[in-house]
Design a protein around this motif. Structure first.
Motif, PDB file in Angstrom:
ATOM      1  N   TYR A  10       0.933  -1.531  -0.311  1.00 35.40           N
ATOM      2  CA  TYR A  10      -0.447   0.228  -0.161  1.00 35.40           C
ATOM      3  C   TYR A  10       1.103   1.031   0.214  1.00 35.40           C
ATOM      4  O   TYR A  10       1.821   1.365   0.491  1.00 35.40           O
ATOM      5  N   TYR A  11       0.807   2.496  -0.838  1.00 43.87           N
ATOM      6  CA  TYR A  11       1.115   3.406  -0.695  1.00 43.87           C
ATOM      7  C   TYR A  11       0.237   4.481  -0.886  1.00 43.87           C
ATOM      8  O   TYR A  11      -1.187   4.270  -1.058  1.00 43.87           O
TER       9      TYR A  11
ATOM     10  N   LEU B  48      12.711   0.575   2.324  1.00 46.96           N
ATOM     11  CA  LEU B  48      12.160   0.862   1.221  1.00 46.96           C
ATOM     12  C   LEU B  48      12.667   1.752   0.472  1.00 46.96           C
ATOM     13  O   LEU B  48      13.887   2.675   0.660  1.00 46.96           O
ATOM     14  N   GLN B  49      12.900   1.072  -1.276  1.00 41.63           N
ATOM     15  CA  GLN B  49      13.440   1.801  -2.438  1.00 41.63           C
ATOM     16  C   GLN B  49      12.439   3.053  -2.605  1.00 41.63           C
ATOM     17  O   GLN B  49      11.991   3.257  -2.867  1.00 41.63           O
ATOM     18  N   MET B  50      13.323   3.903  -2.755  1.00 40.99           N
ATOM     19  CA  MET B  50      12.673   5.541  -3.061  1.00 40.99           C
ATOM     20  C   MET B  50      13.605   6.348  -4.034  1.00 40.99           C
ATOM     21  O   MET B  50      14.782   6.565  -4.547  1.00 40.99           O
ATOM     22  N   ASN B  51      12.926   6.307  -5.660  1.00 40.16           N
ATOM     23  CA  ASN B  51      13.024   6.960  -6.908  1.00 40.16           C
ATOM     24  C   ASN B  51      12.418   8.364  -6.871  1.00 40.16           C
ATOM     25  O   ASN B  51      11.929   8.661  -6.075  1.00 40.16           O
TER      26      ASN B  51
ATOM     27  N   PHE C 166       7.942   5.205  -4.551  1.00 32.38           N
ATOM     28  CA  PHE C 166       8.694   3.759  -4.075  1.00 32.38           C
ATOM     29  C   PHE C 166       8.490   2.538  -3.684  1.00 32.38           C
ATOM     30  O   PHE C 166       7.136   2.348  -4.097  1.00 32.38           O
ATOM     31  N   THR C 167       9.240   1.777  -3.348  1.00 33.60           N
ATOM     32  CA  THR C 167       8.587   0.218  -3.202  1.00 33.60           C
ATOM     33  C   THR C 167       9.176  -0.328  -1.814  1.00 33.60           C
ATOM     34  O   THR C 167      10.362  -0.039  -1.477  1.00 33.60           O
ATOM     35  N   ILE C 168       8.042  -0.902  -1.070  1.00 37.08           N
ATOM     36  CA  ILE C 168       8.474  -1.447   0.190  1.00 37.08           C
ATOM     37  C   ILE C 168       8.572  -2.548   0.097  1.00 37.08           C
ATOM     38  O   ILE C 168       7.686  -3.562  -1.055  1.00 37.08           O
ATOM     39  N   SER C 169       9.784  -3.328   0.820  1.00 42.71           N
ATOM     40  CA  SER C 169       9.644  -4.856   0.444  1.00 42.71           C
ATOM     41  C   SER C 169      10.131  -5.564   2.205  1.00 42.71           C
ATOM     42  O   SER C 169      10.579  -4.840   2.504  1.00 42.71           O
TER      43      SER C 169
END
Length: 124
Positions: free
Chosen positions: A59-60, A81-84, A68-71
């Motif tokens: 969920y974002y 938390l990958q933040m681009n 952003f990508t959470i894993s």
């Protein structure tokens, strides 16, 4: 007592990337939901992203969706938390949070366990 420790924050130029990590003193498999929140100066803490136990549901918030990508990695007992494509408005202290209860929620008050936060600053 459960302890969460964030790392990976720093200063980055707009358009850049950062990856935040959150390690726990307890096995993260005991948390059915984990999430990231952020708080900018003078603002309330806001939801950023959350993930369920299996990692299949994420969920974002609208401002970070698509960037952003959470894993979560059980082998490393770590939440990421990958933040681009970072923007100056992403500047904030980022907090890791966890809850044992089943539902993945986006409200800060639903999470009993918190880290101390890591500063992310995005320059224009």
């Amino acid at each position: 007592q459960v302890q969460l420790v964030e790392s990976g924050g720093g200063l980055v130029q707009a358009g850049g990337s950062l990856t935040l990590s959150c390690t726990a003193s307890a096995n993260i498999e005991s948390f059915n939901a984990m999430g990231w929140f952020r708080q900018a100066p003078g603002k309330e803490r806001e939801f950023v992203a959350a993930i369920d136990y299996s990692g299949s549901r994420t969920y974002y918030s609208d401002p970070v969706k698509g960037r952003f990508t959470i894993s979560r990695d059980y082998a490393k007992n770590t939440l990421y938390l990958q933040m681009n494509s970072l923007k100056p408005e992403d500047t904030a202290v980022y907090y890791c949070a966890a809850r044992a209860a089943l539902m993945v929620l986006t409200t800060a008050s639903a999470y009993p366990y918190w880290g101390q936060g890591t500063q992310v600053t995005v320059s224009s």
